[in-house]
Design a protein around this motif. Structure first.
Motif, PDB file in Angstrom:
ATOM      1  N   ARG A 216      80.951  48.438 -58.815  1.00 29.97           N
ATOM      2  CA  ARG A 216      80.249  49.430 -59.622  1.00 29.97           C
ATOM      3  C   ARG A 216      79.038  49.939 -58.854  1.00 29.97           C
ATOM      4  NH1 ARG A 216      82.718  49.693 -64.265  1.00 29.97           N
ATOM      5  NH2 ARG A 216      83.743  47.847 -65.143  1.00 29.97           N
ATOM      6  N   HIS A 217      78.649  51.167 -59.146  1.00 29.47           N
ATOM      7  CA  HIS A 217      77.512  51.771 -58.471  1.00 29.47           C
ATOM      8  C   HIS A 217      76.216  51.070 -58.883  1.00 29.47           C
ATOM      9  CE1 HIS A 217      79.954  55.000 -56.862  1.00 29.47           C
ATOM     10  NE2 HIS A 217      80.433  55.241 -58.071  1.00 29.47           N
ATOM     11  N   GLY A 218      75.303  50.933 -57.919  1.00 21.97           N
ATOM     12  CA  GLY A 218      73.994  50.373 -58.209  1.00 21.97           C
ATOM     13  C   GLY A 218      74.011  48.856 -58.285  1.00 21.97           C
ATOM     14  N   GLY A 219      72.801  48.292 -58.397  1.00 23.26           N
ATOM     15  CA  GLY A 219      72.679  46.846 -58.466  1.00 23.26           C
ATOM     16  C   GLY A 219      72.462  46.374 -59.889  1.00 23.26           C
ATOM     17  N   PRO A 220      72.666  45.082 -60.159  1.00 23.16           N
ATOM     18  CA  PRO A 220      73.158  44.074 -59.219  1.00 23.16           C
ATOM     19  C   PRO A 220      74.644  44.255 -58.919  1.00 23.16           C
ATOM     20  CG  PRO A 220      73.042  43.150 -61.419  1.00 23.16           C
ATOM     21  CD  PRO A 220      72.450  44.527 -61.514  1.00 23.16           C
ATOM     22  N   ALA A 221      75.155  43.503 -57.959  1.00 19.90           N
ATOM     23  CA  ALA A 221      76.567  43.620 -57.588  1.00 19.90           C
ATOM     24  C   ALA A 221      77.460  43.273 -58.772  1.00 19.90           C
ATOM     25  CB  ALA A 221      76.864  42.697 -56.411  1.00 19.90           C
ATOM     26  N   ARG A 222      78.400  44.173 -59.049  1.00 14.22           N
ATOM     27  CA  ARG A 222      79.372  43.941 -60.124  1.00 14.22           C
ATOM     28  C   ARG A 222      80.717  44.466 -59.656  1.00 14.22           C
ATOM     29  NH1 ARG A 222      76.750  47.731 -64.248  1.00 14.22           N
ATOM     30  NH2 ARG A 222      76.347  48.725 -62.232  1.00 14.22           N
ATOM     31  N   LEU A 223      81.729  43.619 -59.720  1.00 15.46           N
ATOM     32  CA  LEU A 223      83.068  44.039 -59.323  1.00 15.46           C
ATOM     33  C   LEU A 223      83.619  45.004 -60.368  1.00 15.46           C
ATOM     34  CD1 LEU A 223      84.634  43.113 -56.796  1.00 15.46           C
ATOM     35  CD2 LEU A 223      85.971  41.628 -58.291  1.00 15.46           C
ATOM     36  N   ALA A 224      84.064  46.174 -59.923  1.00  6.68           N
ATOM     37  CA  ALA A 224      84.632  47.158 -60.847  1.00  6.68           C
ATOM     38  C   ALA A 224      86.135  46.966 -61.008  1.00  6.68           C
ATOM     39  CB  ALA A 224      84.337  48.576 -60.349  1.00  6.68           C
ATOM     40  N   ALA A 225      86.835  46.648 -59.913  1.00  7.49           N
ATOM     41  CA  ALA A 225      88.291  46.500 -60.004  1.00  7.49           C
ATOM     42  C   ALA A 225      88.839  45.849 -58.746  1.00  7.49           C
ATOM     43  CB  ALA A 225      88.965  47.856 -60.207  1.00  7.49           C
ATOM     44  N   ILE A 226      89.843  45.028 -58.937  1.00 13.02           N
ATOM     45  CA  ILE A 226      90.700  44.563 -57.846  1.00 13.02           C
ATOM     46  C   ILE A 226      91.842  45.564 -57.756  1.00 13.02           C
ATOM     47  CG2 ILE A 226      92.157  42.697 -56.986  1.00 13.02           C
ATOM     48  CD1 ILE A 226      90.543  40.781 -58.785  1.00 13.02           C
ATOM     49  N   VAL A 227      92.145  46.053 -56.562  1.00 12.92           N
ATOM     50  CA  VAL A 227      93.148  47.104 -56.400  1.00 12.92           C
ATOM     51  C   VAL A 227      94.219  46.668 -55.401  1.00 12.92           C
ATOM     52  CG1 VAL A 227      91.516  48.933 -57.008  1.00 12.92           C
ATOM     53  CG2 VAL A 227      91.760  48.262 -54.609  1.00 12.92           C
ATOM     54  N   ASP A 228      95.260  47.504 -55.283  1.00  9.42           N
ATOM     55  CA  ASP A 228      96.358  47.300 -54.321  1.00  9.42           C
ATOM     56  C   ASP A 228      97.076  45.976 -54.572  1.00  9.42           C
ATOM     57  OD1 ASP A 228      95.562  49.684 -53.322  1.00  9.42           O
ATOM     58  OD2 ASP A 228      94.818  48.930 -51.409  1.00  9.42           O
ATOM     59  N   TRP A 229      97.913  45.969 -55.598  1.00 12.67           N
ATOM     60  CA  TRP A 229      98.564  44.750 -56.064  1.00 12.67           C
ATOM     61  C   TRP A 229      99.980  44.572 -55.528  1.00 12.67           C
ATOM     62  CZ3 TRP A 229      96.136  41.059 -58.931  1.00 12.67           C
ATOM     63  CH2 TRP A 229      94.908  41.400 -59.503  1.00 12.67           C
ATOM     64  N   GLU A 230     100.365  45.269 -54.444  1.00  4.91           N
ATOM     65  CA  GLU A 230     101.761  45.233 -54.013  1.00  4.91           C
ATOM     66  C   GLU A 230     102.226  43.849 -53.544  1.00  4.91           C
ATOM     67  OE1 GLU A 230      99.695  47.510 -50.529  1.00  4.91           O
ATOM     68  OE2 GLU A 230      99.467  47.354 -52.686  1.00  4.91           O
ATOM     69  N   MET A 231     101.290  42.963 -53.179  1.00 10.66           N
ATOM     70  CA  MET A 231     101.660  41.613 -52.742  1.00 10.66           C
ATOM     71  C   MET A 231     101.505  40.585 -53.861  1.00 10.66           C
ATOM     72  SD  MET A 231     102.517  42.155 -49.620  1.00 10.66           S
ATOM     73  CE  MET A 231     102.592  40.508 -48.923  1.00 10.66           C
ATOM     74  N   GLY A 232     101.226  41.038 -55.065  1.00 20.20           N
ATOM     75  CA  GLY A 232     100.973  40.130 -56.177  1.00 20.20           C
ATOM     76  C   GLY A 232     102.166  39.250 -56.506  1.00 20.20           C
ATOM     77  N   THR A 233     101.902  38.003 -56.882  1.00 18.93           N
ATOM     78  CA  THR A 233     102.965  37.074 -57.243  1.00 18.93           C
ATOM     79  C   THR A 233     102.355  35.925 -58.039  1.00 18.93           C
ATOM     80  OG1 THR A 233     104.859  35.818 -56.376  1.00 18.93           O
ATOM     81  CG2 THR A 233     102.783  35.620 -55.170  1.00 18.93           C
ATOM     82  N   VAL A 234     103.185  34.999 -58.447  1.00 18.34           N
ATOM     83  CA  VAL A 234     102.708  33.735 -59.014  1.00 18.34           C
ATOM     84  C   VAL A 234     102.944  32.663 -57.969  1.00 18.34           C
ATOM     85  CG1 VAL A 234     103.052  31.986 -60.793  1.00 18.34           C
ATOM     86  CG2 VAL A 234     103.103  34.412 -61.400  1.00 18.34           C
ATOM     87  N   GLY A 235     101.875  32.001 -57.563  1.00 13.48           N
ATOM     88  CA  GLY A 235     101.958  30.978 -56.526  1.00 13.48           C
ATOM     89  C   GLY A 235     100.740  30.077 -56.623  1.00 13.48           C
ATOM     90  N   ASP A 236     100.146  29.786 -55.469  1.00 11.12           N
ATOM     91  CA  ASP A 236      98.951  28.946 -55.416  1.00 11.12           C
ATOM     92  C   ASP A 236      97.738  29.838 -55.191  1.00 11.12           C
ATOM     93  OD1 ASP A 236      96.900  27.168 -54.909  1.00 11.12           O
ATOM     94  OD2 ASP A 236      98.149  25.782 -53.758  1.00 11.12           O
ATOM     95  N   PRO A 237      96.906  30.053 -56.209  1.00 10.64           N
ATOM     96  CA  PRO A 237      95.775  30.981 -56.085  1.00 10.64           C
ATOM     97  C   PRO A 237      94.767  30.601 -55.014  1.00 10.64           C
ATOM     98  CG  PRO A 237      96.221  30.511 -58.396  1.00 10.64           C
ATOM     99  CD  PRO A 237      97.040  29.551 -57.588  1.00 10.64           C
ATOM    100  N   LYS A 238      94.742  29.332 -54.612  1.00 13.96           N
ATOM    101  CA  LYS A 238      93.753  28.961 -53.592  1.00 13.96           C
ATOM    102  C   LYS A 238      94.066  29.580 -52.236  1.00 13.96           C
ATOM    103  CE  LYS A 238      93.517  24.453 -54.306  1.00 13.96           C
ATOM    104  NZ  LYS A 238      93.049  23.054 -54.228  1.00 13.96           N
TER     105      LYS A 238
END
Length: 342
Positions: A216-238
């Motif tokens: 998001r614009h301006g501070g403090p740092a705030r994540l607006a979105a995670i994008v580009d999900w073409e590799m998304g799956t269910v596995g080990d998140p670590k």
């Protein structure tokens, strides 16, 4: 570049009940490449982003678009920052390919600020630290999503996930092999001997890094979105965490160039602090992070080697040539330094 036939697109949007019916439809290319193209779509006060494979992309890319759609649609109502899912189209008569519309994200991408962070993060070191912690928090929140309850029970195959990682990517390397990589045999043997005995499955992004988020614009740092999900799956998140951290500099006060050389890594939190923040938010222990870092470096080396082997005269892909052996040697050296043996 895809020919966005605006009359057909507008008619489909009307049928999907999207706002702005009757107003002129405006489109603008935001980004494009061999994987997918993204367009801004607007009419009246309505703004969205349209994601579609290039016209010449292979047919399985349409299945990939539907996979992305399933993930972002499943995330609606969660605390994971993501583009809202608006509508999906599988009818090739509209634009020739499967596509979807997602909410337009009002934010900025680190890829647009590769020489310096935007204000206030360029001059405010304390604010800049928040960019890293927010980055880790995004996948920590993602790892907590009830993927079965969200209808993603068939998205991946978490059983045997780590067994398949080594088997799949060594097989892939054999198919593209054009040279020997120092350290690959040692790193591969170590990974086979130190697979996690158990893990808690969760949704993975698959290519998590500064390049695939918006703030998001301006501070403090705030994540607006995670994008580009073409590799998304269910596995080990670590593995997402390790993918994010595998190029993190040891000394962020005066970092050497690494996997994150496209952004300014100076004065970001140390890798241990970022991992601890992930652990606190996700509820997952990170005591075995070294295994995941070895796997991430080993896997990335193989992925980049594919690009190098098919580079031809492409200077960007040719640049992977010296990076790949360095990554593979680093994976082997980290495995050797862990203090536990197979």
């Amino acid at each position: 570049m895809t020919d966005l036939h605006t009359p057909r697109l507008a008619a489909w949007m009307d049928g999907a009940g999207l706002p702005g019916a009757g107003a002129p439809l405006r489109t603008r290319l935001l980004s494009g490449g061999t994987q997918n193209e993204i367009y801004e779509v607007a009419r009246a006060d309505f703004r969205a982003a349209l994601r579609i494979p290039p016209a010449a992309a292979p047919p399985d890319r349409d299945r990939g678009i539907l996979r992305e759609w399933r993930i972002i649609a499943a995330l609606d109502g969660t605390d994971v920052p993501h583009p809202p899912a608006l509508a999906v189209c599988t009818d090739p008569a509209v634009l020739g390919r499967t596509f979807y519309l997602m909410g337009f994200v009002d934010g900025w991408s680190p890829m647009d600020h590769q020489k310096a962070w935007p204000d206030p993060f360029d001059g405010d070191i304390a604010a800049r630290r928040g960019l890293a912690l927010e980055l880790a928090e995004g996948i920590a929140l993602l790892s907590r999503v009830d993927w079965r309850g969200r209808g993603l029970g068939d998205l991946g195959r978490p059983d045997g996930f780590h067994d398949r990682q080594v088997e799949r990517w060594t097989g892939f390397f054999e198919r593209i092999r054009g040279r020997e990589l120092d350290g690959m045999a040692a790193a591969t043997t170590w990974l086979q001997a130190h697979r996690p005995l158990d893990f808690v499955p969760g949704i993975m992004h698959g290519d998590y890094q500064f390049a695939n988020v918006m703030y998001r614009h301006g501070g403090p740092a705030r994540l607006a979105a995670i994008v580009d999900w073409e590799m998304g799956t269910v596995g080990d998140p670590k593995l997402d965490l390790a993918w994010m951290l595998q190029g993190w500099p040891e000394n962020t006060a005066d970092p050497e160039p690494g996997a994150f050389a496209y952004v300014d890594m100076r004065h970001l939190p140390a890798r241990e602090e970022v991992a601890a923040h992930y652990a606190a938010v996700s509820g997952r222990q990170v005591d075995d992070l070294d295994y995941y870092l070895v796997l991430a470096q080993w896997k990335l080396a193989i992925v980049l080697e594919q690009g190098f082997q098919r580079a031809g005269g492409d200077e960007k892909l040719l640049a992977f040539g010296p990076i790949v052996p360095e990554l593979m040697r680093s994976a082997a050296e980290l495995a050797e330094s862990t203090g536990y043996r197979g």
